[in-house]
Write a protein that holds these residues in place. Sequence first.
Motif, PDB file in Angstrom:
ATOM      1  N   ILE A 331      57.651 104.373  65.269  1.00 22.81           N
ATOM      2  CA  ILE A 331      58.098 103.544  64.141  1.00 22.81           C
ATOM      3  C   ILE A 331      59.271 102.697  64.609  1.00 22.81           C
ATOM      4  O   ILE A 331      60.169 103.179  65.294  1.00 22.81           O
ATOM      5  CB  ILE A 331      58.538 104.417  62.947  1.00 22.81           C
ATOM      6  CG1 ILE A 331      57.380 105.294  62.460  1.00 22.81           C
ATOM      7  CG2 ILE A 331      59.048 103.551  61.799  1.00 22.81           C
ATOM      8  CD1 ILE A 331      57.794 106.337  61.432  1.00 22.81           C
ATOM      9  N   ASN A 332      59.272 101.427  64.222  1.00 21.39           N
ATOM     10  CA  ASN A 332      60.383 100.537  64.571  1.00 21.39           C
ATOM     11  C   ASN A 332      60.925  99.887  63.305  1.00 21.39           C
ATOM     12  O   ASN A 332      60.221  99.121  62.646  1.00 21.39           O
ATOM     13  CB  ASN A 332      59.930  99.468  65.562  1.00 21.39           C
ATOM     14  CG  ASN A 332      61.109  98.734  66.195  1.00 21.39           C
ATOM     15  OD1 ASN A 332      62.036  98.334  65.506  1.00 21.39           O
ATOM     16  ND2 ASN A 332      61.061  98.555  67.508  1.00 21.39           N
ATOM     17  N   PHE A 333      62.193 100.222  62.969  1.00 23.24           N
ATOM     18  CA  PHE A 333      62.870  99.651  61.808  1.00 23.24           C
ATOM     19  C   PHE A 333      64.086  98.826  62.249  1.00 23.24           C
ATOM     20  O   PHE A 333      64.990  98.575  61.454  1.00 23.24           O
ATOM     21  CB  PHE A 333      63.362 100.763  60.876  1.00 23.24           C
ATOM     22  CG  PHE A 333      62.345 101.189  59.845  1.00 23.24           C
ATOM     23  CD1 PHE A 333      61.598 100.249  59.167  1.00 23.24           C
ATOM     24  CD2 PHE A 333      62.156 102.537  59.544  1.00 23.24           C
ATOM     25  CE1 PHE A 333      60.675 100.637  58.204  1.00 23.24           C
ATOM     26  CE2 PHE A 333      61.235 102.932  58.589  1.00 23.24           C
ATOM     27  CZ  PHE A 333      60.484 101.978  57.921  1.00 23.24           C
ATOM     28  N   THR A 357      57.427 110.501  67.997  1.00 27.03           N
ATOM     29  CA  THR A 357      58.056 110.583  69.327  1.00 27.03           C
ATOM     30  C   THR A 357      58.840 109.319  69.672  1.00 27.03           C
ATOM     31  O   THR A 357      59.426 109.234  70.750  1.00 27.03           O
ATOM     32  CB  THR A 357      56.985 110.818  70.408  1.00 27.03           C
ATOM     33  OG1 THR A 357      55.997 109.780  70.329  1.00 27.03           O
ATOM     34  CG2 THR A 357      56.312 112.170  70.228  1.00 27.03           C
ATOM     35  N   GLU A 358      58.861 108.338  68.779  1.00 31.91           N
ATOM     36  CA  GLU A 358      59.626 107.109  69.025  1.00 31.91           C
ATOM     37  C   GLU A 358      60.062 106.532  67.675  1.00 31.91           C
ATOM     38  O   GLU A 358      59.232 106.299  66.799  1.00 31.91           O
ATOM     39  CB  GLU A 358      58.776 106.086  69.786  1.00 31.91           C
ATOM     40  CG  GLU A 358      59.532 104.817  70.152  1.00 31.91           C
ATOM     41  CD  GLU A 358      58.659 103.832  70.924  1.00 31.91           C
ATOM     42  OE1 GLU A 358      59.082 102.669  71.065  1.00 31.91           O
ATOM     43  OE2 GLU A 358      57.553 104.220  71.363  1.00 31.91           O
ATOM     44  N   PHE A 359      61.372 106.331  67.516  1.00 37.72           N
ATOM     45  CA  PHE A 359      61.893 105.822  66.249  1.00 37.72           C
ATOM     46  C   PHE A 359      63.064 104.877  66.574  1.00 37.72           C
ATOM     47  O   PHE A 359      64.139 105.319  66.954  1.00 37.72           O
ATOM     48  CB  PHE A 359      62.373 106.984  65.373  1.00 37.72           C
ATOM     49  CG  PHE A 359      62.478 106.640  63.908  1.00 37.72           C
ATOM     50  CD1 PHE A 359      62.266 105.352  63.441  1.00 37.72           C
ATOM     51  CD2 PHE A 359      62.797 107.626  62.971  1.00 37.72           C
ATOM     52  CE1 PHE A 359      62.356 105.041  62.100  1.00 37.72           C
ATOM     53  CE2 PHE A 359      62.894 107.331  61.617  1.00 37.72           C
ATOM     54  CZ  PHE A 359      62.670 106.035  61.183  1.00 37.72           C
ATOM     55  N   ILE A 374      68.695 111.845  64.204  1.00 40.39           N
ATOM     56  CA  ILE A 374      67.281 111.426  64.172  1.00 40.39           C
ATOM     57  C   ILE A 374      66.711 111.406  65.586  1.00 40.39           C
ATOM     58  O   ILE A 374      65.601 111.903  65.836  1.00 40.39           O
ATOM     59  CB  ILE A 374      67.146 110.042  63.496  1.00 40.39           C
ATOM     60  CG1 ILE A 374      67.365 110.171  61.983  1.00 40.39           C
ATOM     61  CG2 ILE A 374      65.775 109.425  63.787  1.00 40.39           C
ATOM     62  CD1 ILE A 374      67.382 108.846  61.241  1.00 40.39           C
ATOM     63  N   HIS A 375      67.482 110.851  66.508  1.00 41.71           N
ATOM     64  CA  HIS A 375      67.015 110.778  67.893  1.00 41.71           C
ATOM     65  C   HIS A 375      66.853 112.168  68.509  1.00 41.71           C
ATOM     66  O   HIS A 375      65.971 112.372  69.358  1.00 41.71           O
ATOM     67  CB  HIS A 375      67.971 109.920  68.727  1.00 41.71           C
ATOM     68  CG  HIS A 375      67.821 108.457  68.455  1.00 41.71           C
ATOM     69  ND1 HIS A 375      68.733 107.516  68.868  1.00 41.71           N
ATOM     70  CD2 HIS A 375      66.860 107.762  67.798  1.00 41.71           C
ATOM     71  CE1 HIS A 375      68.342 106.311  68.481  1.00 41.71           C
ATOM     72  NE2 HIS A 375      67.215 106.440  67.819  1.00 41.71           N
ATOM     73  N   GLN A 376      67.660 113.107  68.084  1.00 38.06           N
ATOM     74  CA  GLN A 376      67.534 114.485  68.571  1.00 38.06           C
ATOM     75  C   GLN A 376      66.183 115.085  68.153  1.00 38.06           C
ATOM     76  O   GLN A 376      65.518 115.754  68.941  1.00 38.06           O
ATOM     77  CB  GLN A 376      68.682 115.353  68.041  1.00 38.06           C
ATOM     78  CG  GLN A 376      70.033 115.044  68.663  1.00 38.06           C
ATOM     79  CD  GLN A 376      70.082 115.389  70.145  1.00 38.06           C
ATOM     80  OE1 GLN A 376      69.955 114.498  70.999  1.00 38.06           O
ATOM     81  NE2 GLN A 376      70.248 116.664  70.459  1.00 38.06           N
TER      82      GLN A 376
END
Length: 398
Positions: A331-333, A357-359, A374-376
């Motif tokens: 997801i890309n915000f 697995t990707e934000f 969130i990244h953790q």
Amino acid sequence: ENPILDRLLPEHQRKVLERLSTGLPLAVTANLISDEDYWKRCCTERWQVCDVSLYGNSWKRMFFECHLENILKRFIPNTTDPNQVLELIPLCKDYVRKLRVDQFLPPVKVDRKEERHNLADTGSDLGLSEVSVHHYDLEVLITALPHLEELHLTYNVKDCGMNFEWNLFNFTYQDCCNLAVAVKKCHNLKVFKLTHSKVDDDKTRLLVRNLLDHPCLVELNLSHNLIRDKGAQAVGKLINRSRLEILDLCNNQIGHLGAQALAEALAENSTLTSLNLRLNCVEDKGGEAISRALLTNTTLKSIHLGSNNLSEPTATLFSQVLAQNTTLTSINFSCNHLGLDGGKQLLDGLADNKTLTEFDLRLAEVNQETEYLIHQIVWANLEAVRVGSLQHPLAKPL
């Protein structure tokens, strides 16, 4: 004149092939020579950069695809002899699987000096009939290439320098008609990219009409164009009338109505795995519609909503998606206005998520600590996938 190459002893064949000139007529070499070393010489002598891995590791395929692309890039309607292309078709048709043409030249205008004298700089294309800028019609070529699977086109002119005029960048409606008919007849086409070509709503609808129920198309890229809501609505119909897996509408002018139409299609779709809507203006009405669609969609793996003027309402609803959806992995915000509360909502939604697995939340106005947490979670999911693939190597995609 004496085609006995295949009857020679292997060592004699090698000697002959090593001495053959790469400047021999293609009408002779195309059918008689299959030796990869010969075609490697043809490629490396002509082009500085030769990455044969992009052409299925076939030097002969690389030569014919690049040679055909170069002819199309330099083709000037009403000036260049059409036989340059027509005579090449029977020679290259068995080898061309992908065409990338990043330039189409318009016809040369007559009375150029007089036009420049009469027309102001700001309106150099005013008063010129559209017919004067139609480009090469690809229909005869494309329909004669039975193995063509990928078509990447850009209707503009590169390196025009001081000869710049706006009408050099016209992808006319007639151009679109010709292209749409050609693509419809190209039954084996899997990837179609038409970018940086000023494709508007009317042209999008025309293309979509000819792509409905296409038997093989799996990737459509209409990025960097002028598509608005009506064009997006047409693409929404295409999503459920084709086998599309990848859709790229980056950098257009799609608003919330277009996003809602795409969302309706997403809610019912079972083939699309990647959707790119970066650099549009779907805003929260569109973002919320897409979020609701993802509560029921079970196939989409990647979505890019960067730079769409999204804020907290979208983040709030998307937190439900994160809690329920088990398919999304990316997801890309980025470059939105999700805010501190929006970031916290997304963090809450991720609590039990094991698939993402990707934000990307860069420049989304999310609290730094929230972004770190969130990244953790995302990193833990990624590590679990990696460990799982090591434990079950047969499950890895080929």
